[in-house]
Design an enzyme around this catalytic site. Structure first.
Site, mmCIF file in Angstrom:
data_model
loop_
_atom_site.group_PDB
_atom_site.id
_atom_site.type_symbol
_atom_site.label_atom_id
_atom_site.label_comp_id
_atom_site.label_asym_id
_atom_site.label_seq_id
_atom_site.Cartn_x
_atom_site.Cartn_y
_atom_site.Cartn_z
ATOM 1 N N ASP A 199 0.809 -1.221 0.000
ATOM 2 C CA ASP A 199 0.000 0.000 0.000
ATOM 3 C C ASP A 199 0.840 1.268 0.000
ATOM 4 O OD1 ASP A 199 -2.767 -0.557 0.045
ATOM 5 O OD2 ASP A 199 -2.559 -1.391 2.053
HETATM 6 C C1 BGC Z 1 0.336 1.287 6.240
HETATM 7 C C2 BGC Z 1 -0.068 0.113 5.420
HETATM 8 C C3 BGC Z 1 -1.553 0.115 5.250
HETATM 9 C C4 BGC Z 1 -1.986 1.448 4.656
HETATM 10 C C5 BGC Z 1 -3.454 1.542 4.373
HETATM 11 C C6 BGC Z 1 -0.237 2.553 5.674
HETATM 12 O O1 BGC Z 1 0.032 3.622 6.511
HETATM 13 O O2 BGC Z 1 1.731 1.347 6.336
HETATM 14 O O3 BGC Z 1 0.392 -1.077 6.015
HETATM 15 O O4 BGC Z 1 -1.954 -0.919 4.437
HETATM 16 O O5 BGC Z 1 -1.617 2.469 5.505
HETATM 17 O O6 BGC Z 1 -4.232 1.657 5.495
HETATM 18 C C1 NOJ Z 2 -1.942 -3.712 5.317
HETATM 19 C C2 NOJ Z 2 -3.081 -3.810 4.374
HETATM 20 O O1 NOJ Z 2 -4.250 -4.198 5.075
HETATM 21 C C3 NOJ Z 2 -2.785 -4.788 3.269
HETATM 22 O O2 NOJ Z 2 -3.828 -4.801 2.353
HETATM 23 C C4 NOJ Z 2 -1.484 -4.441 2.602
HETATM 24 O O3 NOJ Z 2 -1.233 -5.387 1.627
HETATM 25 C C5 NOJ Z 2 -0.357 -4.348 3.596
HETATM 26 N N1 NOJ Z 2 -0.707 -3.431 4.629
HETATM 27 C C6 NOJ Z 2 0.977 -3.928 2.973
HETATM 28 O O4 NOJ Z 2 1.006 -2.596 2.653
#
Ligand code: BGC
Ligand code: NOJ
Length: 814
Positions: free
Chosen positions: A487
């Site tokens: 993400d």
């Molecule tokens: C986090 C991710 C997460 C994303 C969406 C980011 O701040 O590092 O792990 O999936 O937010 O919520």
């Molecule tokens: C948490 C999110 O819920 C997931 O969808 C994503 O793949 C990981 N973070 C990595 O960014």
């Protein structure tokens, strides 16, 4: 250092010290009514949706950390001393404090001043309520006069509004008290037809429903004025902050034990039957009273607890294993499976780190969660798949999240995460392999929940696959969109405005940045959908999918290979990410893990090279980090990944979710020792001895462990709700132990450590119990199988044709 121990016999983790490094929590409830509960009774409850139907209040990010809960106070009415048997909120020095977190229940208790008290908290199956059974024993030589107080603080339903909109909320609180039951009816007068209640099995010595009356002016929960004085005030909340508090007086002979049952619940009345008498403003309690009366009876409560226990014996019984490694056994048989249930239920919505406000059910998350859940309750997996698919967009793309209460796509986040659609293929394929129930593919499912747009689920899979074909970039690799699995790799975002969301800000046209990870996922999903098409008799269609897969593998080989490992992506300028040419972020786990998991490069040696590079550059003693070297500054063209300090989260943290991709990749190369070694490095049970470093619960996976660039290398964060649960379960069970579901039966292909003499397992699969014994006779991974004593060809055991319900499978590894 440890803060407790595993009691595997009882499927419990027993915490023996209340001041754990972080709140160590458990979940109550498994279908509609849920709660989280910490080892000091902190936490809250909600009905279905942690944001929109919050029943009790919790203060996230409070000091002390864990505040708001299901608190009990005991008061010695002679000495006037009072304390909490769960440590919080009074924090006395307790004797024999224990918290037993079990399967769907938690028991917390201790002894103080010769009075022992334990509370068992659980949610009965099929009910929207929780039961607290408080047992008090007098160990003194003399009679004891004790007042017991039980207390909760009601939340005003919408947790977001509750935490922000005080000008209104300090005026809306309303309760009714009838026959000693406290009814929380805030907003019931107008648009709500639900209320909460808090009841007690013993005749009360008093109650309170107004927070300030209970606590006294300017006091906290550690020293409520009423508890100190030994008498509740029978206050009726009017605006401000409604609570529920009950007082019961106990006269205990030496050695005597008494039990009090408290029931906290949620109830919805039919809209046209809200009031009794009709036309009044009084809650109609006719429907709820029998439920309350039932569970206030200790015998009924015990029976409900026994049903819950049996439910978990059955659910975990679907797969049980006995290997030479206790950490493998414990996680697979108990805790990892249990965590898969929690992640299935919650997605990423409510934990100690997820406030229950911001995130609904993620499309990619929930599809992946099925990998670790589908064998336990396939019918619920089916329902989830259909709900997810109904939020899919007509383009084949997907809303990134949906709200569990409304089942509608979340417009605030929208779509455009270009990996999303493929996870639906992965999820549906897992369901088909588990159940062999092909009818799901013909279920009519709408697009974007639009009535009239229904198409068979299979059409959704076809569009998912096409979605990528219609979005290829300059090298022929899939365009990344807002982000792929990572993400934080936001290649079309270029954000320089504080507070802007990295995930939803898109200011590039998205026609250049490409993802090698999605290419790997496309190959995997392509194989899955081709096998499904083949099975449905669509040979030409299947062949066309395989042709696209072959083309993509070619593209990966030409443009996705860096010489020693797989590239990660191309940015908006067409520059490489995850290449030896980069100054930072030269090599990433996702593309290397996923491509090898998908079998890419296994034959031409690229997979072996890539995984050797992962071992050299990314593997650490605490797990495999996301990338190296970590980003030391913000790169506007990379996005959020470079916003984190080195060693945290996606910036070179150990993201436990993706470690299993490498484990599976290693099994594809036949490396059982290394696969299991990687598995053990992040296995929470195997890390129990370093709980003071790890800090999160030793019985569940956390999303992240700080990487080697962080000063707190080895420290875990964000436990419970993470794709880590499903992927680790899937990696150890289906690829290392190699007991793998296939469209035609149960495949047995263990790739286990060389030192293991073998293992045994039982697996209930499509209604048949498979008793499996694997014996090692040589060092390799070749397996010869016999079913009920008869050797079979290959390694897929088909369900018995003669309707037998139990078979024995013997496998010899050589
Ligand atoms: C986090 C991710 C997460 C994303 C969406 C980011 O701040 O590092 O792990 O999936 O937010 O919520
Ligand atoms: C948490 C999110 O819920 C997931 O969808 C994503 O793949 C990981 N973070 C990595 O960014």
């Amino acid at each position: 250092m440890k803060f407790g121990y595993f009691d595997d016999q009882n499927r419990e983790y027993v915490i023996t010290q209340p001041d754990t490094p972080l709140p160590w929590i458990n979940y109550l409830g498994c279908e509609a009514y849920f709660g989280i509960i910490s080892n000091t009774a902190g936490g809250y409850s909600f009905y279905r949706d942690a944001r929109l139907r919050r029943i009790t209040r919790y203060r996230y990010n409070n000091v002390p950390l864990d505040f708001g809960g299901r608190y009990v106070y005991l008061r010695d009415d002679e000495s006037k001393e009072f304390w909490s048997p769960s440590w919080q909120p009074t924090r006395h020095d307790l004797k024999d404090y224990t918290c037993r977190h079990g399967m769907g229940y938690t028991v917390i208790g201790s002894e103080y001043a010769g009075i022992e008290a334990h509370t068992r908290y659980f949610v009965p199956l099929d009910e929207n309520l929780e039961i607290w059974q408080l047992t008090v024993t007098n160990h003194r030589a003399a009679k004891a006069s004790i007042s017991a107080f039980a207390n909760i603080e009601f939340c005003l339903w919408d947790a977001q509004d509750d935490a922000t909109n005080f000008q209104r909320n300090f005026n809306t609180g309303q309760v009714e008290v009838e026959d000693g039951v406290i009814y929380h009816k805030t907003e019931y007068r107008e648009r709500r037809n639900h209320f909460a209640y808090f009841a007690c099995s013993q005749p009360g010595a008093g109650f309170d429903t107004q927070r300030e009356a209970f606590l006294g002016r300017n006091r906290g929960w550690d020293k409520p004025a009423t508890v100190e004085a030994g008498q509740l005030t029978n206050s009726i909340a009017h605006g401000w902050s409604p609570i529920g508090a009950h007082q019961v007086k106990l006269e205990l002979e030496p050695g005597e034990t008494r039990q009090i049952v408290f029931v906290l619940g949620y109830h919805e009345n039919p809209v046209d039957q809200k009031f009794d008498p009709p036309g009044s403003q009084t809650i109609n309690k006719k429907l709820v009273k029998p439920v309350i009366a039932k569970y206030l009876d200790a015998k009924e409560a015990d029976a409900a607890f026994e049903r819950l226990r049996q439910y978990w014996v059955r659910t975990l019984g679907v797969f049980q294993v006995n290997t030479p490694d206790i950490h493998t056994n414990r996680m697979v048989n108990i805790w990892n499976a249990y965590q898969c249930m929690a992640t299935f239920n919650m997605s990423r919505s409510a934990s100690f780190y997820e406030s229950g406000i911001g995130r609904g059910l993620g499309f990619r998350d929930s599809n992946q969660d099925l990998l670790g859940f589908v064998h336990m309750v396939p019918s619920r997996a089916r329902e989830r798949i259909l709900d997810l698919a109904a939020t899919q967009l007509p383009t084949g793309g997907a809303y990134h999240q949906y709200q569990p209460l409304t089942k509608r796509g979340n417009n605030d986040i929208g779509g455009g995460f270009n990996d999303d659609p493929h996870w639906l293929i992965v999820g549906v394929s897992a369901y088909l392999k588990e159940t062999g129930n092909w009818s799901i593919l013909d279920e009519p499912v709408p697009y974007d929940n639009e009535p009239g747009s229904e198409k068979p689920l299979y059409d959704h899979l076809q569009r998912s696959f096409r979605y990528t074909l219609e979005r290829l970039g300059p090298h022929g690799l899939p365009l990344i969109g807002r982000a792929d699995w990572n993400d934080c790799l936001n290649l079309n975002c270029f954000s320089d405005t504080p507070g802007q969301s990295f995930q939803t800000t898109t200011n590039k046209d998205g026609k250049v940045a490409e993802s090698v990870f999605i290419a790997g996922l496309f190959v995997l999903a392509g194989h899955e959908i081709a096998a499904i098409a083949q099975h449905r008799g669509l040979a030409t269609e299947a062949a066309s999918y395989l042709a696209e897969v072959a083309k993509m593998e070619q593209v990966i080989s030409e443009h996705g290979w860096d010489g020693e490992w797989f590239l990660r992506a191309y940015n908006d300028f067409g520059g490489k990410i995850g290449s030896n040419e980069c100054a930072e972020g030269k090599i990433y786990i996702e593309s290397n893990g996923f491509c090898t998991l998908a079998g890419i490069g296994v034959e031409d040696g690229k997979a072996a090279k890539a995984l050797a590079a992962v071992a050299e550059h990314l593997a650490t003693k605490h797990g495999i980090v996301v990338q190296q070297p970590a980003y030391t500054r913000y790169y506007i063209e990379m996005g959020e990944i470079s916003s984190y300090p080195p060693g945290y989260k996606e910036n070179a943290g150990i993201f436990c979710h993706v470690n299993p991709w490498v484990m599976i990749g290693e099994t594809r190369l036949g490396h059982g020792d290394l696969a299991h070694d990687y598995y053990s490095r992040i296995n929470p049970s195997a890390r129990e001895e370093i709980s003071d470093l790890h800090r999160c619960e030793p019985y569940v996976y956390a999303q992240m462990i700080a990487g080697k660039d962080a000063p707190t290398f080895g420290e875990a964060k964000n436990s419970w709700l993470t794709g880590t649960a499903a992927w680790n379960y899937y990696a150890i069970v289906q690829w290392i132990l190699g007991i793998r579901t296939a469209l035609d039966g149960l495949e047995i292909a263990p790739v286990i450590p060389k030192s293991w003499p073998g293992f045994t397992a039982t697996r209930t699969f499509r209604g048949v119990v498979y008793n499996i014994t694997i014996e090692r006779k040589g060092e390799g991974n070749h397996i010869a199988l016999a079913v009920d004593g008869k050797p079979i060809e290959g390694n897929i055991v088909a369900p018995p044709a003669d309707g037998r319900k139990e078979v024995s499978v013997k496998g010899i590894l050589s």
